[in-house]
Design a protein around this motif. Structure first.
Motif, PDB file in Angstrom:
ATOM      1  N   CYS A 132       0.838  -1.195   0.000  1.00  0.00           N
ATOM      2  CA  CYS A 132       0.000   0.000   0.000  1.00  0.00           C
ATOM      3  C   CYS A 132       0.876   1.248   0.000  1.00  0.00           C
ATOM      4  O   CYS A 132       1.896   1.287   0.681  1.00  0.00           O
ATOM      5  N   ASP A 133       0.475   2.242  -0.761  1.00  0.00           N
ATOM      6  CA  ASP A 133       1.192   3.521  -0.740  1.00  0.00           C
ATOM      7  C   ASP A 133       0.237   4.676  -0.455  1.00  0.00           C
ATOM      8  O   ASP A 133       0.531   5.826  -0.741  1.00  0.00           O
ATOM      9  N   ASN A 134      -0.913   4.370   0.135  1.00  0.00           N
ATOM     10  CA  ASN A 134      -1.909   5.386   0.469  1.00  0.00           C
ATOM     11  C   ASN A 134      -1.594   5.961   1.853  1.00  0.00           C
ATOM     12  O   ASN A 134      -2.176   5.553   2.851  1.00  0.00           O
ATOM     13  N   PHE A 135      -0.678   6.920   1.905  1.00  0.00           N
ATOM     14  CA  PHE A 135      -0.212   7.496   3.167  1.00  0.00           C
ATOM     15  C   PHE A 135      -1.329   8.188   3.945  1.00  0.00           C
ATOM     16  O   PHE A 135      -1.223   8.368   5.145  1.00  0.00           O
ATOM     17  N   ASN A 136      -2.382   8.602   3.268  1.00  0.00           N
ATOM     18  CA  ASN A 136      -3.481   9.311   3.925  1.00  0.00           C
ATOM     19  C   ASN A 136      -4.522   8.374   4.533  1.00  0.00           C
ATOM     20  O   ASN A 136      -5.436   8.822   5.206  1.00  0.00           O
ATOM     21  N   CYS A 137      -4.404   7.095   4.292  1.00  0.00           N
ATOM     22  CA  CYS A 137      -5.358   6.115   4.827  1.00  0.00           C
ATOM     23  C   CYS A 137      -5.202   6.022   6.347  1.00  0.00           C
ATOM     24  O   CYS A 137      -4.083   5.975   6.863  1.00  0.00           O
ATOM     25  N   LYS A 138      -6.311   5.978   7.056  1.00  0.00           N
ATOM     26  CA  LYS A 138      -6.240   5.905   8.521  1.00  0.00           C
ATOM     27  C   LYS A 138      -5.661   4.587   9.022  1.00  0.00           C
ATOM     28  O   LYS A 138      -5.275   4.462  10.172  1.00  0.00           O
ATOM     29  N   TYR A 194      -3.002   3.106   7.428  1.00  0.00           N
ATOM     30  CA  TYR A 194      -1.667   2.973   6.837  1.00  0.00           C
ATOM     31  C   TYR A 194      -0.628   2.465   7.845  1.00  0.00           C
ATOM     32  O   TYR A 194       0.154   1.572   7.542  1.00  0.00           O
ATOM     33  N   ASN A 195      -0.599   3.033   9.051  1.00  0.00           N
ATOM     34  CA  ASN A 195       0.416   2.641  10.041  1.00  0.00           C
ATOM     35  C   ASN A 195       0.230   1.215  10.543  1.00  0.00           C
ATOM     36  O   ASN A 195       1.161   0.616  11.079  1.00  0.00           O
TER      37      ASN A 195
END
Length: 152
Positions: free
Chosen positions: A100-106, A108-109
């Protein structure tokens, strides 16, 4: 499975049972300290540790103003995303990061967690019952895991 306990020193102000910390490594002021091996010899840089016991004696330290205390630590449990089909309590897996490269996804971490490396073994302790709406359409579950330390 019993977690491997390690003995180390930590600043007296930080030495509280249940507290977690990231071991960042040794600094220059520690090079000539008589406690260097005890303080730094058991921990791995970049790992998250949890304090499970604190001894009462205080020891002087040039880095920590109020000195240091002897503590017993274990690797802390982590919460990560796991593919739904693999999210079974008690199962042991090798860690594979979620692509995944969706850094804005809640989430992501949880998909790209710190403190775990690709290929490391872990055991799923608990699968969290939370609906995950992955923006990329992946079927994922959040799980609390325990790293399995290799006996090198």
């Amino acid at each position: 499975m019993e977690k491997e306990r390690k003995i180390t020193l930590i600043g007296s102000r930080l030495a509280k049972t249940g507290k977690e910390f990231i071991y960042l490594g040794m600094i220059e002021e520690c090079n000539n300290c008589k406690f260097k091996r005890l303080c730094h010899g058991n921990l791995e840089v970049g790992r998250l540790y949890k304090i499970i016991s604190v001894r009462s004696a205080n020891h002087p330290c040039p880095v920590h103003e109020d000195g240091v205390k002897v503590v017993e630590v274990v690797l802390a449990d982590l919460t990560i995303m796991v593919e739904s089909k693999k999210a079974i309590e008690g199962v042991i897996l090798n860690y594979e990061p979620i692509n995944c490269d969706n850094f804005n996804c809640k989430y992501y971490n949880f998909c790209k967690p710190e403190f775990i490396k690709e290929g490391e073994k872990f055991k799923i302790k608990n699968v969290i019952n939370e609906k995950i709406n992955c923006p990329n359409g992946k079927s994922l579950k959040k799980a609390v895991i325990e790293l399995i330390e290799s006996k090198e």
